[in-house]
Design a protein around this motif. Structure first.
Motif, PDB file in Angstrom:
ATOM      1  N   SER A 119      46.588 128.412  23.242  1.00  0.00           N
ATOM      2  CA  SER A 119      46.681 128.235  24.683  1.00  0.00           C
ATOM      3  C   SER A 119      47.124 126.804  24.935  1.00  0.00           C
ATOM      4  O   SER A 119      46.413 125.858  24.581  1.00  0.00           O
ATOM      5  CB  SER A 119      45.324 128.475  25.370  1.00  0.00           C
ATOM      6  N   CYS A 120      48.284 126.621  25.530  1.00  0.00           N
ATOM      7  CA  CYS A 120      48.796 125.269  25.764  1.00  0.00           C
ATOM      8  C   CYS A 120      47.983 124.515  26.807  1.00  0.00           C
ATOM      9  O   CYS A 120      48.043 123.286  26.867  1.00  0.00           O
ATOM     10  CB  CYS A 120      50.261 125.343  26.211  1.00  0.00           C
ATOM     11  N   PHE A 121      47.231 125.245  27.617  1.00  0.00           N
ATOM     12  CA  PHE A 121      46.419 124.592  28.643  1.00  0.00           C
ATOM     13  C   PHE A 121      45.016 124.264  28.144  1.00  0.00           C
ATOM     14  O   PHE A 121      44.299 123.482  28.754  1.00  0.00           O
ATOM     15  CB  PHE A 121      46.342 125.487  29.885  1.00  0.00           C
ATOM     16  N   ASN A 141      54.394 119.290  25.570  1.00  0.00           N
ATOM     17  CA  ASN A 141      53.625 118.384  26.422  1.00  0.00           C
ATOM     18  C   ASN A 141      52.154 118.357  26.027  1.00  0.00           C
ATOM     19  O   ASN A 141      51.542 117.284  25.925  1.00  0.00           O
ATOM     20  CB  ASN A 141      53.777 118.804  27.887  1.00  0.00           C
ATOM     21  N   ALA A 142      51.583 119.528  25.788  1.00  0.00           N
ATOM     22  CA  ALA A 142      50.169 119.596  25.408  1.00  0.00           C
ATOM     23  C   ALA A 142      49.922 118.924  24.062  1.00  0.00           C
ATOM     24  O   ALA A 142      48.920 118.219  23.871  1.00  0.00           O
ATOM     25  CB  ALA A 142      49.728 121.062  25.348  1.00  0.00           C
ATOM     26  N   PHE A 143      50.835 119.131  23.113  1.00  0.00           N
ATOM     27  CA  PHE A 143      50.722 118.541  21.779  1.00  0.00           C
ATOM     28  C   PHE A 143      50.761 117.016  21.841  1.00  0.00           C
ATOM     29  O   PHE A 143      50.259 116.327  20.952  1.00  0.00           O
ATOM     30  CB  PHE A 143      51.879 119.066  20.913  1.00  0.00           C
ATOM     31  N   ILE A 192      47.869 132.661  25.123  1.00  0.00           N
ATOM     32  CA  ILE A 192      46.708 133.495  24.786  1.00  0.00           C
ATOM     33  C   ILE A 192      45.699 133.515  25.926  1.00  0.00           C
ATOM     34  O   ILE A 192      45.021 134.529  26.154  1.00  0.00           O
ATOM     35  CB  ILE A 192      46.058 132.988  23.484  1.00  0.00           C
ATOM     36  N   ASP A 193      45.593 132.415  26.649  1.00  0.00           N
ATOM     37  CA  ASP A 193      44.639 132.361  27.762  1.00  0.00           C
ATOM     38  C   ASP A 193      44.961 133.429  28.811  1.00  0.00           C
ATOM     39  O   ASP A 193      44.041 134.052  29.380  1.00  0.00           O
ATOM     40  CB  ASP A 193      44.637 130.976  28.409  1.00  0.00           C
ATOM     41  N   SER A 194      46.245 133.684  29.068  1.00  0.00           N
ATOM     42  CA  SER A 194      46.639 134.725  30.030  1.00  0.00           C
ATOM     43  C   SER A 194      46.237 136.107  29.534  1.00  0.00           C
ATOM     44  O   SER A 194      45.758 136.954  30.320  1.00  0.00           O
ATOM     45  CB  SER A 194      48.153 134.686  30.261  1.00  0.00           C
ATOM     46  N   ASN A 195      46.393 136.358  28.238  1.00  0.00           N
ATOM     47  CA  ASN A 195      45.996 137.649  27.658  1.00  0.00           C
ATOM     48  C   ASN A 195      44.490 137.860  27.760  1.00  0.00           C
ATOM     49  O   ASN A 195      44.021 138.960  28.085  1.00  0.00           O
ATOM     50  CB  ASN A 195      46.423 137.735  26.199  1.00  0.00           C
ATOM     51  N   ASP A 222      43.318 128.791  17.871  1.00  0.00           N
ATOM     52  CA  ASP A 222      43.735 128.416  16.507  1.00  0.00           C
ATOM     53  C   ASP A 222      44.353 127.027  16.382  1.00  0.00           C
ATOM     54  O   ASP A 222      44.912 126.701  15.334  1.00  0.00           O
ATOM     55  CB  ASP A 222      44.763 129.435  15.989  1.00  0.00           C
ATOM     56  N   PHE A 223      44.275 126.200  17.423  1.00  0.00           N
ATOM     57  CA  PHE A 223      44.993 124.928  17.337  1.00  0.00           C
ATOM     58  C   PHE A 223      44.479 124.047  16.198  1.00  0.00           C
ATOM     59  O   PHE A 223      45.267 123.456  15.452  1.00  0.00           O
ATOM     60  CB  PHE A 223      44.923 124.147  18.647  1.00  0.00           C
TER      61      PHE A 223
END
Length: 270
Positions: free
Chosen positions: A202-204, A60-62, A158-161, A210-211
């Motif tokens: 981070s999908c959010f 969805n994010a992509f 990664i955002d959660s980490n 690294d996107f």
């Protein structure tokens, strides 16, 4: 000149021949047909990983969508994908992200899995995990490699980490990212993969981490005609991507001009 060379010499000669033979409508039809072919270029991206790894949210994010937007891939705390499901980009329907069934079950066999999901139709694979990469990920990558196709490892959430680590007094974001990346690479190497690359996502917040590096890597490894399709389909999440879109469009203007000049150089019979 590779970036500018998108019309085969034989096709230009065919158009010129039509003009030389006083067949202007035929020449125009040939040009229209060729550009119609360019518009029909397909790009199929397979996204796989274990249940709960964030495959659907990444898809969805992509595509520039939220998890609850119309046309988004279904998300949930349990596996929601049992068959490959295609999700086209809203403005570029020929570019599709495929949500594949989860891997990692006790009965999982990489070679049988690829046959099940019809691996031939995909241009490349994205393999996602939200924790450590395991043997099932490496086995799948090895089978994809045998088929001479590209794959990319993504460590999601990664955002959660980062949020969890921020509670520590000694928190340093870059050190945390390096630790996660190195841990993933070490884990992949320990189970048999040589020199793996891992992209932290981070999908959010796709613009973080690294996107951009992932997108540029994929872009560089695609054939030219599919490279342009990918960059134009991506959501406008960063200035860097917007600049690459601008360059791609400018390049296409030059392509059209070169074709027009080649055809215009032929005298049209009276």
């Amino acid at each position: 000149m590779d970036d500018f060379y998108f019309v085969e010499h034989a096709e230009i000669e065919d158009i010129k021949m039509s003009l030389a033979n006083e067949d202007l409508p035929s020449a125009v039809d040939k040009i229209k047909d060729y550009f119609a072919q360019l518009d029909s270029v397909e790009l199929n991206i397979a996204v796989t990983g274990e249940s709960g790894s964030g495959k659907s949210t990444f898809i969805n994010a992509f595509r520039g969508l939220g998890d609850e937007d119309e046309g988004s891939a279904a998300t949930g705390v349990v596996e929601t994908t049992t068959e490959p499901a295609a999700y086209p980009y809203p403005k570029f329907p020929n570019v599709k992200l495929w949500d594949l069934p989860g891997i990692g079950t006790p009965r999982f066999k990489a070679d049988e899995y690829l046959k099940q999901v019809q691996f031939e139709q995909y241009d490349f694979f994205i393999i996602i995990t939200s924790e450590r990469f395991r043997e099932c990920h490496v086995n799948l990558a090895a089978e994809i490699d045998k088929m001479k196709k590209k794959f990319y490892f993504i460590r999601s959430k990664i955002d959660s980490n980062i949020e969890a680590e921020k509670r520590k007094k000694t928190f340093n974001e870059q050190q945390t990212l390096d630790l996660i990346r190195n841990n993933c690479i070490k884990g992949l190497e320990e189970i048999g993969l040589k020199s793996p690359s891992v992209f932290l996502i981070s999908c959010f917040e796709l613009s973080l981490y690294d996107f951009n590096h992932l997108e540029k890597t994929i872009e560089q490894e695609l054939p030219q005609h599919k490279r342009d399709v990918l960059i134009l389909a991506l959501p406008n999440i960063s200035l860097e991507i917007n600049e690459r879109k601008k360059k791609s469009l400018q390049k296409n203007i030059w392509k059209l001009a070169l074709l027009s000049a080649s055809v215009a150089a032929v005298p049209i019979p009276s």
